[in-house]
Design a protein around this motif. Structure first.
Motif, short mmCIF file in Angstrom:
data_model
loop_
_atom_site.label_atom_id
_atom_site.label_comp_id
_atom_site.label_asym_id
_atom_site.label_seq_id
_atom_site.Cartn_x
_atom_site.Cartn_y
_atom_site.Cartn_z
N LEU A 8 6.90 -0.34 -5.24
CA LEU A 8 7.15 0.55 -4.11
C LEU A 8 6.95 -0.12 -2.76
O LEU A 8 7.45 0.38 -1.75
CB LEU A 8 6.27 1.80 -4.24
CG LEU A 8 6.57 2.66 -5.47
CD1 LEU A 8 5.68 3.88 -5.49
CD2 LEU A 8 8.03 3.06 -5.52
N ASP A 9 6.25 -1.25 -2.73
CA ASP A 9 6.06 -1.96 -1.46
C ASP A 9 7.15 -3.01 -1.21
O ASP A 9 7.14 -3.70 -0.19
CB ASP A 9 4.68 -2.62 -1.43
CG ASP A 9 4.49 -3.65 -2.54
OD1 ASP A 9 5.26 -3.62 -3.53
OD2 ASP A 9 3.57 -4.47 -2.43
N SER A 37 13.02 10.65 -1.81
CA SER A 37 12.70 9.69 -0.75
C SER A 37 11.77 8.62 -1.32
O SER A 37 11.18 8.81 -2.40
CB SER A 37 12.01 10.40 0.41
OG SER A 37 10.72 10.83 0.00
N GLU A 39 8.83 7.88 -0.38
CA GLU A 39 7.49 8.44 -0.51
C GLU A 39 7.35 9.27 -1.79
O GLU A 39 6.29 9.27 -2.43
CB GLU A 39 7.14 9.28 0.72
CG GLU A 39 5.71 9.72 0.78
CD GLU A 39 4.69 8.58 0.73
OE1 GLU A 39 3.62 8.77 0.12
OE2 GLU A 39 4.96 7.49 1.28
N GLN A 40 8.39 9.97 -2.19
CA GLN A 40 8.32 10.81 -3.38
C GLN A 40 8.18 9.99 -4.67
O GLN A 40 7.72 10.50 -5.68
CB GLN A 40 9.54 11.72 -3.46
CG GLN A 40 9.49 12.82 -2.40
CD GLN A 40 10.78 13.60 -2.34
OE1 GLN A 40 11.85 13.05 -2.15
NE2 GLN A 40 10.67 14.90 -2.52
N ARG A 42 6.02 7.85 -5.09
CA ARG A 42 4.58 7.62 -5.27
C ARG A 42 3.95 8.69 -6.18
O ARG A 42 2.83 8.52 -6.64
CB ARG A 42 3.88 7.58 -3.92
CG ARG A 42 4.35 6.42 -3.07
CD ARG A 42 3.51 6.20 -1.83
NE ARG A 42 4.10 5.21 -0.97
CZ ARG A 42 4.18 3.90 -1.21
NH1 ARG A 42 3.67 3.42 -2.33
NH2 ARG A 42 4.76 3.08 -0.36
N ASP A 43 4.67 9.76 -6.43
CA ASP A 43 4.20 10.81 -7.33
C ASP A 43 3.96 10.19 -8.71
O ASP A 43 4.87 9.57 -9.27
CB ASP A 43 5.26 11.91 -7.41
CG ASP A 43 4.87 13.08 -8.29
OD1 ASP A 43 4.00 12.93 -9.18
OD2 ASP A 43 5.45 14.16 -8.10
#
Length: 151
Positions: A8-9, A37, A39-40, A42-43
């Motif tokens: 994710l990074d 998105s 950010e989503q 990261r769930d």
């Protein structure tokens, strides 16, 4: 080409997700777009894989755990230059194998109902997906097609 869990990074992932969201914008009204998105992702209920080739990310697929053995296919994307190459089929087959390995009993998805989404609907149906009612938090929407596959 390799399929690997997404980092994710990774700035390449941010660019891939941004491209995906930008491509969805002209195809469907905002209230009918359901792409995730960055950010989503990261769930903890979401697992995302990417296809890497020649140092770039050229595709993605995700599974979102809805509970009770039901998972949702999300973020199926193939870069425009590779559409028609079989990468979409490979991504879908990878996601289905991962769903089975995790004990899922059903995979469902939402995709657009417009003509631009016809190839995607054809791919899903060729793998046994059938039309279904909205699931999870989805509501009936003339811009959406809902499909499901029992595993």
């Amino acid at each position: 080409m390799t399929l690997v869990p997404a980092r994710l990074d990774d700035p390449r992932l941010a660019a891939l997700v941004a491209e995906h969201l930008a491509e969805m914008e002209p195809t469907t009204p905002a209230c009918s777009r359901h792409a995730l998105s960055l950010e989503q992702f990261r769930d903890p209920a979401v697992r995302l894989w990417v296809a890497e080739a020649a140092g770039g990310l050229v595709g993605s697929v995700a599974l979102k755990d809805l509970g009770g053995g039901h998972v949702e296919l999300k973020t199926m994307r193939v870069s425009p230059s590779l559409r028609g190459s079989g990468l979409g089929r490979r991504l879908l087959e990878h996601a289905l194998a991962q769903a089975r390995a995790s004990g899922a009993t059903r995979v469902s998805l939402e995709t657009g109902s417009g003509e631009v989404f016809a190839p995607a609907r054809g791919l899903y149906r060729a793998h046994g997906f059938v039309d279904c009612d909205p699931f999870g938090d989805y509501r009936p929407d003339r811009h959406s097609t809902f499909l499901t596959l029992p595993l």
